[in-house]
Every structure is written in C-alpha cells, then in structure tokens.
Design an enzyme around this catalytic site. Structure first.
Site, short mmCIF file in Angstrom:
data_model
loop_
_atom_site.label_atom_id
_atom_site.label_comp_id
_atom_site.label_asym_id
_atom_site.label_seq_id
_atom_site.Cartn_x
_atom_site.Cartn_y
_atom_site.Cartn_z
N GLU A 35 30.43 10.93 -33.31
CA GLU A 35 31.56 10.45 -34.08
C GLU A 35 31.49 8.92 -34.24
OE1 GLU A 35 36.44 11.02 -33.84
OE2 GLU A 35 35.18 11.39 -32.07
N LYS A 69 38.06 13.80 -40.63
CA LYS A 69 38.65 14.44 -39.46
C LYS A 69 40.06 14.92 -39.78
CE LYS A 69 39.07 13.47 -34.47
NZ LYS A 69 38.72 12.47 -33.44
N TYR A 90 47.06 10.08 -27.85
CA TYR A 90 47.48 10.27 -26.46
C TYR A 90 46.41 9.66 -25.57
CZ TYR A 90 44.08 14.10 -26.67
OH TYR A 90 42.94 14.84 -26.86
N CYS A 97 35.25 16.06 -33.33
CA CYS A 97 35.83 15.85 -32.00
C CYS A 97 37.11 16.63 -31.75
CB CYS A 97 36.03 14.36 -31.76
SG CYS A 97 36.25 13.98 -29.99
N ARG A 151 35.38 62.66 -14.35
CA ARG A 151 35.02 63.96 -14.89
C ARG A 151 35.15 65.06 -13.83
NH1 ARG A 151 32.60 65.44 -19.54
NH2 ARG A 151 34.00 63.76 -20.19
N LEU A 200 12.47 57.76 -10.42
CA LEU A 200 13.50 56.73 -10.55
C LEU A 200 14.82 57.26 -11.11
CD1 LEU A 200 11.53 53.63 -11.91
CD2 LEU A 200 12.88 53.73 -9.82
N ASP A 201 14.75 58.02 -12.20
CA ASP A 201 15.98 58.44 -12.86
C ASP A 201 16.84 59.34 -12.00
OD1 ASP A 201 15.27 56.97 -15.07
OD2 ASP A 201 14.48 58.67 -16.19
N ASN A 235 27.05 77.04 -11.57
CA ASN A 235 27.99 78.15 -11.66
C ASN A 235 28.28 78.75 -10.28
OD1 ASN A 235 26.55 79.34 -14.80
ND2 ASN A 235 28.16 77.85 -14.45
N GLY A 246 30.42 74.00 -9.77
CA GLY A 246 30.14 72.59 -10.01
C GLY A 246 29.69 72.33 -11.43
N THR A 275 20.16 63.31 -15.61
CA THR A 275 19.42 62.17 -15.05
C THR A 275 18.68 61.35 -16.11
OG1 THR A 275 17.45 63.51 -14.64
CG2 THR A 275 19.10 63.43 -12.89
N SER A 300 19.65 63.41 -38.56
CA SER A 300 18.46 63.82 -37.82
C SER A 300 17.22 63.90 -38.69
CB SER A 300 18.71 65.18 -37.15
OG SER A 300 19.75 65.07 -36.20
#
Length: 637
Positions: free
Chosen positions: A46, A115, A121, A170, A338, A355-356, A451, A455, A460, A622
């Site tokens: 500025e 500006k 102030y 500014c 859930r 891993l999964d 079943n 459950g 995964t 799709s």
C-alpha cells in the site's frame, strides 16, 4: 499458465519515506526480479511509491506529483516485461485524494482501484487525508491514458478465462464485508491486497488467519503484500509479512522483517472447478463492474509449489495422527449407529490377514466398545482357499486373539470344488471363474453366518478398489455396511499404522506391522512354494498412482493431460512418464468399465471429500464411454 497455473508473487521492496524516485527504482527492481522468476502477477504494498507513513505530507502536491512521476517510471519499465504489477500510490482525482492501487502491464494502466474502507483508529487516521472509493466506476485521465477508476474493476485474461483478477487495499480485508467478497461473486478467482499492516504481538497469526480464511470462504487465490523495511518507525514497525493462499491453504509466506518475495503458483482452473461443483456458489454477476481484458503468453509454468504424491494422507505426522483418529472415530460411529438401529446381536466380517479386513476389524471392535458390548460379539471368519498362505492366515488368527473377538474358520476349498463340478468348470483352468467362485463362496458363508448369528456383514472393500472395480460382483463387492468404502488404499495403510503405534499392545503392534509389510493380494491363485503368488499392484498398477489419479479426477475434474503433468512432478524419480501413462490409461479404462459395480454399493460412512457412493457423491451412468479421456491419453503418447 498452461493447465491454469499462474505464477504469482507478493513483495515488500525496501523504501524511503517520501523519496519517490528511490521507491520507483526499488519497485522496478522487484518487477525485474519477479520477471526473471517467471512471475505473471506481482503485488506490492500500500502506497509503496511514496511510503505509507508519510502522514500530512500526503496532502502536499509535491509528494503527489512525485508519486505520479514514480508511476510513470514503473509504467515505462513495464513495457519490456510480461507480468502484471499492482502498485500503491496516492492519487488526486476530481479534486479528492484517494489511496489507490494501480494495475500496470506492458506500458498500460489497466485500471486504478481506490481504497473503500479508511481506518480512523489506533495509529491509522486515513480519513484525515483520503476519500473513500466512489460508489460507481468511472474513467479518469492519467499519464496520457483514459483509465478505469473505481473499486469494482475485474481484470480478465483472454488466454486463461478462469484467471480473473480483482483488487482491495489493506483495511478492506479487515472489515465485516470485504470488497473481495463482492469481487469473488462477480467472478474474480485471484484477489490481491496492497497493504500496510503494522506489526504487534500476535498480529501475524491473525493476519495469516484472515488471508487463509478469506481464500477458503471465496474459493479463490489471495495475495497479500505488506509494507516493510523503510517505513517510518516513529509510532509503528512494519514487518513485510507477505502471504499467498489458495482455497484455505497457505502456499507461501515470508518471514517477518526479511523483505523477501513470496513466490508460488495458483491453480485458477482448480478454483473455477471448485466453484462449479459447489451449487451454493452463485453464478458470476458482473453488474456494476467494468471488465478489463488483458493478454498473457501461454507458456508452461514450472511449478515450485508442492504436488503431494499422497493427497489423501497428511504429510505432517501430528496432523496425520489426528486425521487417522478422526477417521477411525467416524467409521466406528457409523457402524455403531447401524448396529444399534437394526438391533443386531453380532457384526460378521471376513478376515484375511490383509490390510482392508484388518482395518474393518479394528473399526468393528471400536463400534462394539462404543456400544458397551463384549468384543466377542464381533465374529471374524477366516476362509482359507486355494491361494491362502500360512503368513496371512496366521496373522489373521493372532489379530483376532489380541483383539478378543470371536474367530471362526470355514475352509472353502471343497465347497468351491463342488461348485466347479456343478457348473462344469475345470479346476485346472485358473481364470476369472476360478477366482470369483472363491470370492462369492466367501460372501455366501459370511451372509449365512450373519443370519445364523443375528448379525450383519461388515464390508471390507476400500475406495481404491471401488474406483478400479477391483472387486467380485456379488462377492467381496457386497455387504450390509461397508465401513471402508470411502477410504483409499494409501490411507488404509496409515490408519493401520496409527493403530499399531497407539494400541499399547506389543504383540498386536507386531502383527499389525507384519500385515503392513504383506503384499496386497486377493490370494485366489495358488503358488508352488506356498508364498503369495498374486500381487494386486502387478496387475492393476501401484495404488499410490491410482489414488493420485482418483483424487485429481474426482475432486477437481482435471483432464488426463493435467493429471499426467502433476503426476510426473509428484512422482519424479519413482515412475517415468511411460509408466504413469500406462497406469493412467488403466485407471480411466477400468473406472468407466466398472461403474456398474459402484451403482449398487451398500451403505457406508463418508469420511472425505472424494467418495463414490451412488446416493449422492458420484452419479454416473454405468454405460458411459471413456472415449474422450482415452483419446486425450492417446494424443499424449
């Protein structure tokens, strides 16, 4: 500028208060330095041509003329340069004095922005000298040109339409309704601020948060050039804190009291794409704006900004740990809700020692803990088949023991052989039927046990597999709740690593570490020596590449050319162009071919901004064709 990258800079040249010739020379030197660095846009502080701290000297015609002469020097120097420069000066227009930013390029004054918000102030009494910007844009004669003058100027690049520049000064940023908000709604993707913000304790942090926050709120690039060395220190000091942010991320900043130049690149095409995908972002409304076109040569912009090879994974270890904990909490809460809603007695999942399934088991255990139920209500089923190795089976058993869940072993080889006899398939033919029959048999076992045990089956499969369609339809593709469906493979690894680092159980940490070291494999094909003979990444390509492709394709809509360009930078020294192209082609071919598997995914928690749920996050027919994307890749080859 190719691919939408604009190299930008914010600088604080050293100056002398009221010494306009000196300041002009310093400004020109900064412009030449930026040009040498390939910068397209340079923003300066500025009132930089005279000094912000001139006080009542600003009302002196001699100083005002000196600033104009300095602007003429800058204008002449710009003729030999290809960058756009935004420079600050006081300007007498229509009998009033304005605090202005002049936009200079190629010997032309593209526009002058006064500006809007004048502080009165603390140490700042700008209302003593300046008049706020007029309500409407006009035209003023300046240095032999007719120049647009007003706050609502929009500078638009002809060659890169997504590059649209607007200016504020500014205090304009610090008020309740910054002009930059209006500019962004009008279409500006790059916002600049010529500033003179004095330095006090804690102000740098607040200034940084303002700039970063405004860039996020407006989905824009934001450049902030701050006054620095040479300003009067009678009552204040200025630190030259220059900042560049893009959509909530700080890309570059200078240290305090260094007078360095912050340089980086903004991706304006990414910013425009982000606005397009956010339906709450309004259409550009330029009513009341003067649109000023300009031209830049389209060249390849060498990137200095970091291109993260693993965009799903935070690089900072502390942030990564916090992110991992948050993701695990979200996954567990989704499953907890859930299970509680259905009133299930158990959660059933297949555990392979990979891993999964390991991550899914860790999440399921957390969900049971949240429900205040025994971990034995988690039923983990290991189903050894033709390609199962002792290593993965042993790891699965140790994992279940350390976590305290119920483990069931159901060998599937004889069931699959019976199935082969029923359909007339020769077991010696290890084709897709041979592999998928095992995957579907495992899913049938899990469904029936669910079943039996009152459950649900916890899925995964991860996001990377869904993107590539690397799942057996109605096999591992199916479950009652898929906890990993929005977790990419690169992130799965870090989630499991986080669990190993924080579990407080040496034996559990050891088995998790070995699982991390195990090659990714469906283990559907036998090997002569009993080792893992089928490695997924040998067949479909490295998951770190596919996750990179997926992120930039889905999150920002990048075309294949840009994805290739970014990947070459991100993976330099690890994969060459030919290999990246090969797997990029695989990615697009499989992504389009395999959409039908994603069109009927089970429910699962969304944890990131890139997911492929057909219920809202990714809606694609799709039978959509990949022709356009593959043609681009053919041209690149």
């Amino acid at each position: 500028m190719k691919y939408g990258f604009i190299k930008v800079a914010a600088a604080s040249p050293a100056l002398r208060v009221a010494d306009c010739p000196y300041n002009a020379a310093q400004t020109v030197a900064a412009m030449r330095q930026a040009e040498a660095a390939g910068v397209h846009l340079l923003v300066l502080p500025e009132l930089g041509l005279c000094g912000y701290t001139c006080g009542d000297l600003l009302l002196q015609p001699t100083l005002q003329q000196g600033a104009l002469t300095a602007l003429q020097t800058v204008l002449e120097a710009s003729r030999a340069l290809s960058l756009t420069t935004v420079v600050g000066l006081p300007l007498n227009a229509g009998g009033k004095l304005y605090n202005c930013a002049a936009v200079v390029m190629g010997g032309q004054l593209l526009g002058v922005v006064p500006k809007t918000n004048l502080p009165n102030y603390g140490e700042f009494y700008e209302g003593r000298w300046f008049t706020p910007a007029p309500a409407a844009v006009g035209v003023i004669p300046l240095l032999g040109q007719q120049v647009p003058f007003g706050a609502d100027l929009l500078f638009c690049c002809r060659e890169v339409p997504d590059y649209r520049l607007a200016v504020e000064i500014c205090e304009d940023l610090w008020v309740a309704a910054p002009p930059s908000t209006r500019h962004a709604v009008a279409g500006a993707t790059v916002l600049v601020n010529c500033s003179a913000s004095d330095e006090t304790i804690g102000k740098a942090e607040y200034r940084r948060s303002l700039v970063v926050g405004q860039s996020a709120r407006l989905m824009a690039g934001y450049l902030y050039a701050d006054a620095g060395c040479g300003e009067s220190t009678t009552d204040m000091v200025f630190a030259g804190h220059n900042l560049i942010a893009e959509n909530g991320k700080l890309l570059a900043q200078t240290g305090l009291f260094t007078n360095d130049m912050a340089v980086t690149e903004l991706d304006v095409c990414r910013l425009a794409a982000e606005r397009r995908r956010t339906n709450t972002w309004p259409a550009a409304d330029t009513a009341g704006y003067t649109v000023i076109p300009f031209s830049l040569p389209v060249t390849q912009t060498p990137l200095t900004r970091f291109i993260d090879p693993h965009p799903f994974v935070p690089a900072d270890s502390t942030e990564r740990s916090e992110r991992c904990e948050a993701i695990l909490a979200m996954q567990a809460e989704g499953l907890r809700r859930r299970l509680a809603h259905i009133g299930c007695r158990t959660a059933v999942l297949g555990i392979s020692g990979g891993l999964d399934s390991t991550l899914a088991l860790l999440v399921t255990v957390r969900a049971m803990d949240l429900l205040g139920r025994p971990r034995t209500d988690t039923v983990a089923v290991t189903m050894p088949g033709f390609g199962t190795t002792d290593r993965t089976r042993g790891n699965a058993e140790i994992l279940c023991e350390r976590l305290g869940v119920t483990l069931r072993t159901v060998p599937i080889a004889e069931s699959v052989r019976q199935h082969f006899r029923d359909i007339g398939h020769n077991e010696a033919v290890t084709d897709t039927t041979y592999e998928n029959a095992q995957a579907r048999e495992r899913t049938q076992v899990l469904m029936d046990i669910a079943n039996q045990q009152n459950g649900i089956v916890v899925g995964t499969g991860d996001l990377s597999e869904l993107a590539l369609g690397w799942a057996t339809y109605n096999g591992d593709h199916m479950s009652m709740y898929g906890v990993n469906g929005s977790i990419p493979k690169t992130l799965v690894r870090y989630l499991v690593r986080h669990a190993a680092d924080t579990c407080g159980d040496e034996a559990l940490a050891a088995v998790l570490s070995d699982i991390l070291d195990t090659p990714v494999s469906p283990e559907l094909l036998p090997s002569a020596d009993g080792s893992i003979g089928q490695k997924t990444e040998d067949l479909v390509g490295p998951y770190e590449l596919h996750d990179f492709f997926l992120y930039h394709f889905i999150r920002y809509g990048c075309p294949p050319q840009k994805i290739l360009y970014l990947a070459e930078l991100a993976f330099a020294g690890r994969y060459d162009r030919a290999e990246i192209l090969r797997w990029l082609r695989t990615f697009f071919r499989r992504f389009f071919q395999q959409q039908f598997k994603r069109s009927c995914l089970p429910d699962g928690p969304k944890v990131g901004s890139v997911t492929l749920s057909p219920r809202g996050d990714w809606r694609m027919p799709s039978d959509a064709c990949a022709t356009l994307w593959l043609q681009q890749l053919d041209a690149l080859q």
